[in-house]
Design a protein around this motif. Structure first.
Motif, PDB file in Angstrom:
ATOM      1  N   MET A 130      14.534  -5.561  -9.187  1.00 35.16           N
ATOM      2  CA  MET A 130      13.323  -5.959  -8.497  1.00 35.16           C
ATOM      3  C   MET A 130      13.507  -5.739  -7.005  1.00 35.16           C
ATOM      4  O   MET A 130      14.521  -6.120  -6.433  1.00 35.16           O
ATOM      5  CB  MET A 130      13.055  -7.430  -8.807  1.00 35.16           C
ATOM      6  CG  MET A 130      11.764  -7.950  -8.320  1.00 35.16           C
ATOM      7  SD  MET A 130      10.464  -7.393  -9.389  1.00 35.16           S
ATOM      8  CE  MET A 130       9.088  -8.192  -8.672  1.00 35.16           C
ATOM      9  N   ALA A 131      12.546  -5.100  -6.399  1.00 31.72           N
ATOM     10  CA  ALA A 131      12.615  -4.834  -4.966  1.00 31.72           C
ATOM     11  C   ALA A 131      12.315  -6.117  -4.184  1.00 31.72           C
ATOM     12  O   ALA A 131      11.697  -7.048  -4.695  1.00 31.72           O
ATOM     13  CB  ALA A 131      11.599  -3.766  -4.587  1.00 31.72           C
ATOM     14  N   ARG A 132      12.772  -6.142  -2.965  1.00 30.75           N
ATOM     15  CA  ARG A 132      12.490  -7.310  -2.125  1.00 30.75           C
ATOM     16  C   ARG A 132      10.991  -7.397  -1.870  1.00 30.75           C
ATOM     17  O   ARG A 132      10.321  -6.392  -1.676  1.00 30.75           O
ATOM     18  CB  ARG A 132      13.235  -7.192  -0.808  1.00 30.75           C
ATOM     19  CG  ARG A 132      14.723  -7.318  -0.970  1.00 30.75           C
ATOM     20  CD  ARG A 132      15.406  -7.385   0.352  1.00 30.75           C
ATOM     21  NE  ARG A 132      14.851  -6.414   1.299  1.00 30.75           N
ATOM     22  CZ  ARG A 132      15.532  -5.933   2.318  1.00 30.75           C
ATOM     23  NH1 ARG A 132      16.761  -6.303   2.518  1.00 30.75           N
ATOM     24  NH2 ARG A 132      14.974  -5.078   3.141  1.00 30.75           N
ATOM     25  N   LYS A 133      10.507  -8.609  -1.838  1.00 29.46           N
ATOM     26  CA  LYS A 133       9.070  -8.833  -1.650  1.00 29.46           C
ATOM     27  C   LYS A 133       8.589  -8.322  -0.297  1.00 29.46           C
ATOM     28  O   LYS A 133       7.476  -7.825  -0.170  1.00 29.46           O
ATOM     29  CB  LYS A 133       8.741 -10.322  -1.771  1.00 29.46           C
ATOM     30  CG  LYS A 133       9.101 -10.926  -3.105  1.00 29.46           C
ATOM     31  CD  LYS A 133       8.163 -10.455  -4.155  1.00 29.46           C
ATOM     32  CE  LYS A 133       8.483 -11.136  -5.476  1.00 29.46           C
ATOM     33  NZ  LYS A 133       7.653 -10.653  -6.541  1.00 29.46           N
ATOM     34  N   SER A 134       9.446  -8.422   0.717  1.00 31.71           N
ATOM     35  CA  SER A 134       9.035  -7.986   2.052  1.00 31.71           C
ATOM     36  C   SER A 134       8.795  -6.480   2.090  1.00 31.71           C
ATOM     37  O   SER A 134       7.867  -6.012   2.768  1.00 31.71           O
ATOM     38  CB  SER A 134      10.090  -8.379   3.079  1.00 31.71           C
ATOM     39  OG  SER A 134      11.324  -7.762   2.787  1.00 31.71           O
ATOM     40  N   LEU A 135       9.606  -5.714   1.362  1.00 33.45           N
ATOM     41  CA  LEU A 135       9.421  -4.262   1.339  1.00 33.45           C
ATOM     42  C   LEU A 135       8.128  -3.887   0.626  1.00 33.45           C
ATOM     43  O   LEU A 135       7.412  -2.967   1.049  1.00 33.45           O
ATOM     44  CB  LEU A 135      10.610  -3.597   0.657  1.00 33.45           C
ATOM     45  CG  LEU A 135      11.945  -3.725   1.367  1.00 33.45           C
ATOM     46  CD1 LEU A 135      13.048  -3.083   0.550  1.00 33.45           C
ATOM     47  CD2 LEU A 135      11.880  -3.102   2.739  1.00 33.45           C
ATOM     48  N   ILE A 136       7.820  -4.607  -0.430  1.00 34.32           N
ATOM     49  CA  ILE A 136       6.586  -4.337  -1.166  1.00 34.32           C
ATOM     50  C   ILE A 136       5.377  -4.664  -0.299  1.00 34.32           C
ATOM     51  O   ILE A 136       4.402  -3.903  -0.243  1.00 34.32           O
ATOM     52  CB  ILE A 136       6.563  -5.129  -2.484  1.00 34.32           C
ATOM     53  CG1 ILE A 136       7.684  -4.626  -3.399  1.00 34.32           C
ATOM     54  CG2 ILE A 136       5.217  -5.005  -3.178  1.00 34.32           C
ATOM     55  CD1 ILE A 136       7.894  -5.460  -4.633  1.00 34.32           C
ATOM     56  N   GLN A 137       5.435  -5.790   0.419  1.00 35.68           N
ATOM     57  CA  GLN A 137       4.328  -6.168   1.298  1.00 35.68           C
ATOM     58  C   GLN A 137       4.160  -5.177   2.442  1.00 35.68           C
ATOM     59  O   GLN A 137       3.039  -4.852   2.840  1.00 35.68           O
ATOM     60  CB  GLN A 137       4.544  -7.588   1.850  1.00 35.68           C
ATOM     61  CG  GLN A 137       4.454  -8.659   0.797  1.00 35.68           C
ATOM     62  CD  GLN A 137       3.124  -8.649   0.069  1.00 35.68           C
ATOM     63  OE1 GLN A 137       2.075  -8.489   0.678  1.00 35.68           O
ATOM     64  NE2 GLN A 137       3.166  -8.816  -1.240  1.00 35.68           N
ATOM     65  N   GLY A 155       8.609  -2.509  -8.460  1.00 33.90           N
ATOM     66  CA  GLY A 155       8.623  -2.188  -7.041  1.00 33.90           C
ATOM     67  C   GLY A 155       9.757  -1.260  -6.660  1.00 33.90           C
ATOM     68  O   GLY A 155      10.023  -1.052  -5.480  1.00 33.90           O
ATOM     69  N   ARG A 156      10.425  -0.676  -7.647  1.00 34.99           N
ATOM     70  CA  ARG A 156      11.552   0.219  -7.383  1.00 34.99           C
ATOM     71  C   ARG A 156      11.052   1.494  -6.704  1.00 34.99           C
ATOM     72  O   ARG A 156      10.086   2.106  -7.167  1.00 34.99           O
ATOM     73  CB  ARG A 156      12.244   0.564  -8.696  1.00 34.99           C
ATOM     74  CG  ARG A 156      13.526   1.318  -8.534  1.00 34.99           C
ATOM     75  CD  ARG A 156      14.243   1.405  -9.880  1.00 34.99           C
ATOM     76  NE  ARG A 156      15.615   1.827  -9.692  1.00 34.99           N
ATOM     77  CZ  ARG A 156      16.010   3.097  -9.727  1.00 34.99           C
ATOM     78  NH1 ARG A 156      15.123   4.044  -9.957  1.00 34.99           N
ATOM     79  NH2 ARG A 156      17.270   3.407  -9.536  1.00 34.99           N
ATOM     80  N   PRO A 157      11.710   1.924  -5.608  1.00 34.99           N
ATOM     81  CA  PRO A 157      11.193   3.061  -4.855  1.00 34.99           C
ATOM     82  C   PRO A 157      11.636   4.426  -5.373  1.00 34.99           C
ATOM     83  O   PRO A 157      11.107   5.440  -4.941  1.00 34.99           O
ATOM     84  CB  PRO A 157      11.752   2.833  -3.453  1.00 34.99           C
ATOM     85  CG  PRO A 157      13.011   2.113  -3.682  1.00 34.99           C
ATOM     86  CD  PRO A 157      12.788   1.253  -4.892  1.00 34.99           C
ATOM     87  N   ARG A 158      12.581   4.473  -6.292  1.00 39.46           N
ATOM     88  CA  ARG A 158      13.101   5.771  -6.729  1.00 39.46           C
ATOM     89  C   ARG A 158      12.813   6.012  -8.195  1.00 39.46           C
ATOM     90  O   ARG A 158      12.612   5.087  -8.964  1.00 39.46           O
ATOM     91  CB  ARG A 158      14.595   5.830  -6.483  1.00 39.46           C
ATOM     92  CG  ARG A 158      14.895   5.712  -5.014  1.00 39.46           C
ATOM     93  CD  ARG A 158      16.359   5.813  -4.757  1.00 39.46           C
ATOM     94  NE  ARG A 158      16.588   5.590  -3.351  1.00 39.46           N
ATOM     95  CZ  ARG A 158      17.315   6.378  -2.597  1.00 39.46           C
ATOM     96  NH1 ARG A 158      17.890   7.429  -3.102  1.00 39.46           N
ATOM     97  NH2 ARG A 158      17.463   6.106  -1.327  1.00 39.46           N
ATOM     98  N   ALA A 159      12.874   7.288  -8.571  1.00 42.81           N
ATOM     99  CA  ALA A 159      12.705   7.724  -9.963  1.00 42.81           C
ATOM    100  C   ALA A 159      11.370   7.276 -10.533  1.00 42.81           C
ATOM    101  O   ALA A 159      11.305   6.738 -11.634  1.00 42.81           O
ATOM    102  CB  ALA A 159      13.866   7.227 -10.830  1.00 42.81           C
ATOM    103  N   ASN A 160      10.293   7.504  -9.788  1.00 48.17           N
ATOM    104  CA  ASN A 160       8.960   7.129 -10.255  1.00 48.17           C
ATOM    105  C   ASN A 160       8.254   8.331 -10.849  1.00 48.17           C
ATOM    106  O   ASN A 160       8.380   9.455 -10.361  1.00 48.17           O
ATOM    107  CB  ASN A 160       8.118   6.590  -9.103  1.00 48.17           C
ATOM    108  CG  ASN A 160       8.520   5.208  -8.720  1.00 48.17           C
ATOM    109  OD1 ASN A 160       8.706   4.370  -9.581  1.00 48.17           O
ATOM    110  ND2 ASN A 160       8.675   4.972  -7.443  1.00 48.17           N
TER     111      ASN A 160
END
Length: 100
Positions: free
Chosen positions: A1-8, A67-72
């Motif tokens: 799970m990605a950090r909430k701050s990065l998603i926001q 919210g993972r930023p890679r392999a989408n």
């Protein structure tokens, strides 16, 4: 799970990009139609005045669930391992699973 701050932060960038989209498009059209180089430079300066985070290149595709930023995967907006789990659980119709 990605950090909430990065998603926001990513959501904020997306809103800014939508807000300034038409302004950027109109300035780009003006710049392409400008007859002289000086006018092009002036319009280019105006094009740099909106916030940096409103530029579409700064957006990063993230997984819809984790919210993972890679392999989408663009078609599903899911990361690779979540997509594989869903395919094996038969939650995505029309996709054939393979394991080797």
């Amino acid at each position: 799970m990605a950090r909430k701050s990065l998603i926001q932060r990513e959501k904020k960038r997306h809103k800014l990009q939508q807000k300034y989209y038409w302004i950027r498009q109109s300035l780009k059209k003006e710049r392409n139609k400008a007859p002289s180089l000086k006018e092009r430079w002036k319009i280019h300066g105006k094009l740099q005045s909106p916030p940096r985070n409103s530029v579409p290149i700064r957006l990063r595709r993230r997984c819809f669930l984790t919210g993972r930023p890679r392999a989408n995967h663009r078609d599903f907006e899911l990361s690779g391992h979540i997509l594989r789990e869903m395919v094996h659980a038969c939650l995505l119709p029309g996709i054939t699973r393979s394991s080797w």
